[in-house]
Design a protein around this motif. Structure first.
Motif: not given
Ligand SMILES: [Zn+2]
Length: 420
Positions: A27-42
């Motif tokens: 989750a991107i702090e303070g937003t409804e969004g996400c950062a899960r780039l391909a094949l990262t830990d996220e």
């Protein structure tokens, strides 16, 4: 379809709960969004969550050599199954719906079918494909491209990320370099549920879109070389003005697109002049032209007319031209039978509906190479996507998921004859 199965509906709250849980990963702090780039830990944590849900439903889960994950209900292979799915990787400033919506809707459809003991005739399956966004590894739609046999596994595994990591190593590191073979088993049919990511459905006040295909895309860079000279002392008839040629071409693209009409679009997103000074005729100018259409013949004629105009105007000004193709993908037309079905089911469930092309690329266009395929769109508020502010109303999300449910059941009951 019987009257009773029309009453069959997904659980909107359970669906929203899963969407929120997956959105909490990266989750991107303070937003409804996400950062899960391909094949990262996220991405890994998002994948593990979805796989846990698949296993909880008793699906037969397989991971292939490029990390695509498929969960099948009622069989141990996706061969001959009605497959749905999308992607769960996001761009660095992504929303919670792009891709994720389609994967979690597939889970919701399968859970509904299990709960209600529906006899589907054929197996149903849900999957997510590796690196759809292409933000970390190029090309985009990589997992589905490999699945459909458009890229060799060895070549895919060697791809180097923008951060220097190697795709195969990253797959192994996060535990998703699987043993299932690619190209993957051919499904009976594929249907992908996705947000529109554009403004059309919202503006037209349409609940559900039946996607006719993905438009073709053509990127060209034109580099013009003339003669830089004094803006005051050089008579107009002596000029070889590269900037003038570039701007004539830029205006022509807009005029040509207007003449051709929708769904043709065209963009000159970049102009560079050199030396870019107020009192100097530009010696060189570079522009990019992005033109897109769902009809390849029309797209080709647009490309040809632009090329002719470029040659004429540059020739008249004594300016030389170099043209370089930066990207060229032919349009993909979805299967008429799948498009019709989406439209019919959407109407039967009480939705307003329209046919429209997809403006962006999607995994479904890769699956369309191997089996009848189509897509279901729901509106994006203000047409915003690839942005944490991306939003779709819960009622629309639920309506689209019910269209997916009944489309999958109808596809399971459809005999398509031999696949291409
Ligand atoms: Zn997407």
């Amino acid at each position: 379809m019987s009257g009773t199965s029309n009453a069959l509906a997904i659980d909107g709250r359970r669906f929203q709960r899963r969407l929120a849980e997956l959105a909490a990963v990266g989750a991107i702090e303070g937003t409804e969004g996400c950062a899960r780039l391909a094949l990262t830990d996220e991405d890994r944590h998002g994948r593990e969550l979805v796989v846990t849900w698949m296993r909880d439903l008793g699906l037969h889960v397989s991971v292939d050599g490029v990390g695509n994950v498929v969960g099948v209900l009622g069989a141990d292979t996706v061969a001959g199954a009605v497959l749905t799915g999308s992607h769960i990787d996001t761009v660095a400033t992504g929303g919670r719906f792009d891709g994720n919506l389609g994967v979690l809707a597939g889970l919701e459809v399968l859970e509904t079918v299990i709960d209600r003991g529906v006899d589907t005739g054929r197996p149903l399956a849900v999957g997510f494909f590796t690196n759809e966004e292409g933000s970390r590894f190029a090309p985009d739609m990589l997992g589905s491209l490999v699945y459909a046999g458009g890229l060799q596994l060895e070549d895919a595994l060697d791809i180097v990320a923008i951060d220097g990591a190697v795709l195969g190593d990253e797959l192994a590191r996060i535990g998703f370099r699987g043993a299932a073979p690619v190209p993957g088993p051919v499904p009976h049919a594929f249907v992908e549920y996705h947000i529109e990511q554009g403004p059309v459905l919202e503006r037209e006040e349409i609940d559900v879109g039946a996607v006719i295909g993905v438009q073709g895309i053509s990127w060209t860079r034109f580099a013009f070389t003339g003669q830089s000279n004094h803006a005051g002392t050089t008579p107009m008839s002596y000029r070889r003005d590269a900037g003038y040629v570039a701007m004539r071409v830029a205006a022509f693209v807009r005029e040509l697109v207007a003449e051709v009409g929708p769904p043709q679009v065209g963009t000159v997103g970049r102009i560079e002049l050199h030396p870019n000074l107020v009192n100097v005729v530009a010696a060189t100018a570079t522009i990019t032209v992005d033109v897109r259409n769902t009809d390849d013949d029309v797209l080709r004629s647009v490309e040809e007319r632009i090329a002719r105009f470029v040659a004429d105007v540059a020739g008249g000004e004594g300016v030389s031209v170099e043209a370089e193709t930066l990207a060229r993908f032919a349009p993909v037309a979805f299967d008429d039978r799948v498009i019709d079905l989406v439209e019919v089911v959407a109407k039967e469930l009480g939705n307003t509906t329209m046919r429209l092309p997809a403006g962006a690329g999607h995994d479904a266009q890769m699956l369309a190479r191997v089996c009848p395929a189509g897509m279901i769109f729901v509106p994006s508020v203000h047409g915003i996507s690839h942005n944490p502010a991306e939003h779709t109303d819960p009622a629309d999300i639920e309506a689209g998921a019910n269209v997916l449910l009944h489309t999958m059941l109808r596809l399971a009951a459809t005999d398509f004859g031999d696949h291409r």
